[in-house]
Scaffold this motif. Structure first.
Motif, PDB file in Angstrom:
ATOM      1  N   ASP A  71       0.825  -1.276   0.022  1.00  0.00           N
ATOM      2  CA  ASP A  71       0.031  -0.008   0.049  1.00  0.00           C
ATOM      3  C   ASP A  71       0.868   1.272   0.081  1.00  0.00           C
ATOM      4  O   ASP A  71       0.568   2.363  -0.553  1.00  0.00           O
ATOM      5  N   ALA A  72       1.864   1.184   0.803  1.00  0.00           N
ATOM      6  CA  ALA A  72       2.966   2.377   0.648  1.00  0.00           C
ATOM      7  C   ALA A  72       3.589   2.744  -0.629  1.00  0.00           C
ATOM      8  O   ALA A  72       3.750   3.759  -1.152  1.00  0.00           O
ATOM      9  N   LEU A  73       3.873   1.545  -1.298  1.00  0.00           N
ATOM     10  CA  LEU A  73       4.390   1.604  -2.631  1.00  0.00           C
ATOM     11  C   LEU A  73       3.202   2.316  -3.452  1.00  0.00           C
ATOM     12  O   LEU A  73       3.496   3.312  -4.376  1.00  0.00           O
ATOM     13  N   LEU A  74       2.037   1.766  -3.517  1.00  0.00           N
ATOM     14  CA  LEU A  74       1.100   2.475  -4.321  1.00  0.00           C
ATOM     15  C   LEU A  74       0.757   3.870  -4.005  1.00  0.00           C
ATOM     16  O   LEU A  74       0.699   4.432  -5.002  1.00  0.00           O
ATOM     17  N   ALA A  75       0.877   4.332  -2.744  1.00  0.00           N
ATOM     18  CA  ALA A  75       0.311   5.494  -2.354  1.00  0.00           C
ATOM     19  C   ALA A  75       1.357   6.336  -2.920  1.00  0.00           C
ATOM     20  O   ALA A  75       1.209   7.890  -3.067  1.00  0.00           O
ATOM     21  N   ALA A  76       2.704   6.119  -3.096  1.00  0.00           N
ATOM     22  CA  ALA A  76       3.908   6.698  -3.707  1.00  0.00           C
ATOM     23  C   ALA A  76       3.825   7.047  -5.016  1.00  0.00           C
ATOM     24  O   ALA A  76       4.842   7.219  -5.761  1.00  0.00           O
ATOM     25  N   GLY A  77       2.911   6.200  -5.689  1.00  0.00           N
ATOM     26  CA  GLY A  77       2.705   6.121  -7.102  1.00  0.00           C
ATOM     27  C   GLY A  77       3.616   5.214  -8.019  1.00  0.00           C
ATOM     28  O   GLY A  77       3.982   5.360  -8.815  1.00  0.00           O
ATOM     29  N   LEU A  78       4.237   4.091  -7.063  1.00  0.00           N
ATOM     30  CA  LEU A  78       4.923   3.335  -7.674  1.00  0.00           C
ATOM     31  C   LEU A  78       4.304   1.938  -7.842  1.00  0.00           C
ATOM     32  O   LEU A  78       3.150   1.688  -7.492  1.00  0.00           O
ATOM     33  N   PRO A  79       4.796   1.113  -8.746  1.00  0.00           N
ATOM     34  CA  PRO A  79       4.239  -0.272  -8.970  1.00  0.00           C
ATOM     35  C   PRO A  79       4.438  -1.123  -7.813  1.00  0.00           C
ATOM     36  O   PRO A  79       5.404  -0.707  -6.948  1.00  0.00           O
ATOM     37  N   SER A  80       3.292  -1.771  -7.562  1.00  0.00           N
ATOM     38  CA  SER A  80       3.196  -2.839  -6.158  1.00  0.00           C
ATOM     39  C   SER A  80       2.319  -3.915  -6.526  1.00  0.00           C
ATOM     40  O   SER A  80       1.643  -4.068  -7.165  1.00  0.00           O
TER      41      SER A  80
END
Length: 168
Positions: free
Chosen positions: A21-30
């Protein structure tokens, strides 16, 4: 690829999902972007073009009795070159590594790469661009504060898109 996989206990599963979820929130693939019920944090034991019944039985017989198995979180690791996989290592003892290597020897005819060493890990994201690595590392600076436990064993069959619990 068909696979035999360890699943994590609920607390460790939640910790990995928090990283997703933290990766998604940063706009990164997850890995968390894939919302299928079959997608959950796991440690792949074996990836193969098929998993014959005898291999599945051997995996269940040799790995099932070890569960639940406390392990340790390791550092972050990158696999690949242009499009990267970011994962968190899972530190296991030599006895488990020996059992897994034995299964790989049994699977030499169907294994994806029978000569590749087993690197226990939980995938956090795929298709990470090299320019995104710094951001991803900043997002995932801390190691989860929960000690992970390998709690279950399952088989993934991509042809039928099914997960079969094997142990735990």
């Amino acid at each position: 690829m068909h696979s035999i996989e360890f699943t994590l206990d609920d607390v460790s599963d939640d910790a990995v999902r928090a990283d997703w979820d933290a990766l998604l929130a940063a706009g990164l693939p997850s890995a968390g972007a894939h919302r299928s019920a079959s997608n959950r944090p796991h440690v792949t034991v074996l990836a193969a073009t098929s998993v014959p019944d005898v291999l599945q039985a051997a995996a269940t017989a040799s790995l099932g009795p070890l569960l639940p198995l406390p392990v340790r979180w390791g550092g972050l690791v990158l696999f690949g070159n242009r499009r990267l996989v970011l994962a968190r290592l899972v530190e296991v003892d030599r006895a488990l590594t020996d059992v897994v290597h034995g299964l790989h020897e049994d699977a030499v005819d169907v294994a994806a790469d029978p000569h590749r060493a087993w690197v226990p890990h939980v995938t956090l994201c795929r298709r990470l661009d090299p320019g995104q690595v710094g951001t991803a590392l900043a997002v995932l600076r801390t190691v989860p504060d929960v000690a992970p436990t390998l709690a279950g064993l399952r088989r993934w069959n991509p042809e039928h898109r099914t997960v079969t619990p094997l142990a735990g």
